[in-house]
Write a protein that holds these residues in place. Structure first.
Motif, PDB file in Angstrom:
ATOM      1  N   SER A 125       0.936  -1.093   0.075  1.00 41.49           N
ATOM      2  CA  SER A 125      -0.002  -0.308  -0.301  1.00 41.49           C
ATOM      3  C   SER A 125       1.125   1.068   0.466  1.00 41.49           C
ATOM      4  O   SER A 125       0.518   2.273  -0.128  1.00 41.49           O
ATOM      5  CB  SER A 125      -1.150   0.118   1.374  1.00 41.49           C
ATOM      6  N   LEU A 170      -5.236   3.225  -0.744  1.00 39.97           N
ATOM      7  CA  LEU A 170      -5.578   2.135   0.441  1.00 39.97           C
ATOM      8  C   LEU A 170      -6.997   3.305   0.499  1.00 39.97           C
ATOM      9  O   LEU A 170      -7.808   3.285   0.860  1.00 39.97           O
ATOM     10  CB  LEU A 170      -4.299   2.155   1.353  1.00 39.97           C
ATOM     11  N   ALA A 175      -4.368  -4.353   3.771  1.00 42.56           N
ATOM     12  CA  ALA A 175      -2.905  -3.703   3.588  1.00 42.56           C
ATOM     13  C   ALA A 175      -2.192  -4.386   3.771  1.00 42.56           C
ATOM     14  O   ALA A 175      -1.775  -4.904   5.079  1.00 42.56           O
ATOM     15  CB  ALA A 175      -3.144  -2.371   3.340  1.00 42.56           C
TER      16      ALA A 175
END
Length: 259
Positions: A93, A99, A113
């Motif tokens: 991420s 995200l 993540a």
């Protein structure tokens, strides 16, 4: 390196006895050792205030310095998020651009993540606070782990709605290509995780890596290329800007899991 049969013993970039990787050197895990470094004050404050709510403490194979999740551990998303909802897994991420944008746009989805760059997670936490009145987004969790291994054991097969792999390290030198994340083993792991109709979304700014992605993922019989259009929820990141400024073309790929 010694140990009882079936136990985990790690040294450097080697793993011994893991049910997925076995007793072989893992050059590719140089991308998945935990990386720290100093955070800007705003990111550190966000980490200090919000990490306990977002960053999951999962059992690791060789203590706190390891990024290999104990292969016997199975994460329960319903327990972790406190609800049942479609699960999106982002591999790498980074600073949290995709995200945070995705979790804010899809509050009815859960987002998990996997990221080993702690300053990036601190940056992501600061971004969450900026869009959510100083608080973490309730539908986001982060695990600091080697995703290529964790995805083999940590989640129940057939339970993931989407996997995102945006701008993975291209390892541009030919002698380092073996360290690239997207390979047949990883493609197989993603196909196992996705529910029928689920999607794997990828992006890269390296043409040769894009070709590898298409060749490797295209060889996985459970996945079919659905689109090469830009994913609307994927924001322009600094990696993308660097690529376009250098004259590189951005490739988006979306594969759907067949029945």
């Amino acid at each position: 390196m010694t140990g009882e049969e079936g136990a985990i013993s790690l040294r450097g970039h080697y793993a011994l006895g893991h049910p997925v990787i076995g007793p072989r050197p893992l050059a590719r895990t140089r991308s998945f050792t935990r990386r720290g470094g100093r955070m800007p004050h705003t990111h550190q404050r966000a980490w200090d205030r919000l990490a306990d709510q977002v960053v999951l403490q999962v059992p690791l194979a060789a203590g706190d310095t390891s990024t290999v999740v104990d292969p016997g551990y199975r994460l329960d998303p319903e327990q972790v998020f406190g609800r049942r909802a479609p699960l999106v897994v982002e591999v790498g991420s980074g600073a949290g651009d995709a995200l945070v944008a995705g979790a804010a746009a899809r509050p009815d989805h859960n987002f998990l993540a996997l990221e080993v760059w702690r300053p990036g997670t601190g940056h992501a936490l600061a971004k969450m606070a900026a869009v959510n009145d100083g608080q973490a987004l309730p539908n986001v969790r982060v695990v600091e782990a080697d995703a290529a291994l964790a995805l083999r054991t940590m989640l129940e097969p057939g339970t993931v709605e989407e996997v995102w792999t945006f701008f993975p390290d291209p390892w541009p030198k030919a002698r380092h290509h073996k360290r690239r994340l997207v390979d047949p083993d990883f493609s197989d792991a993603v196909a196992d995780l996705l529910r029928p109709g689920g999607r794997w979304r990828l992006a890269t700014d390296w043409d040769d890596y894009a070709k590898v992605m298409r060749d490797v993922v295209g060889a996985e019989p459970r996945l079919r290329l659905e689109s090469t259009a830009r994913f609307p929820l994927r924001p322009v990141t600094r990696f993308e800007r660097r690529g376009t400024e250098a004259g590189r073309r951005i490739t988006d790929l979306a594969y759907v899991r067949l029945d």
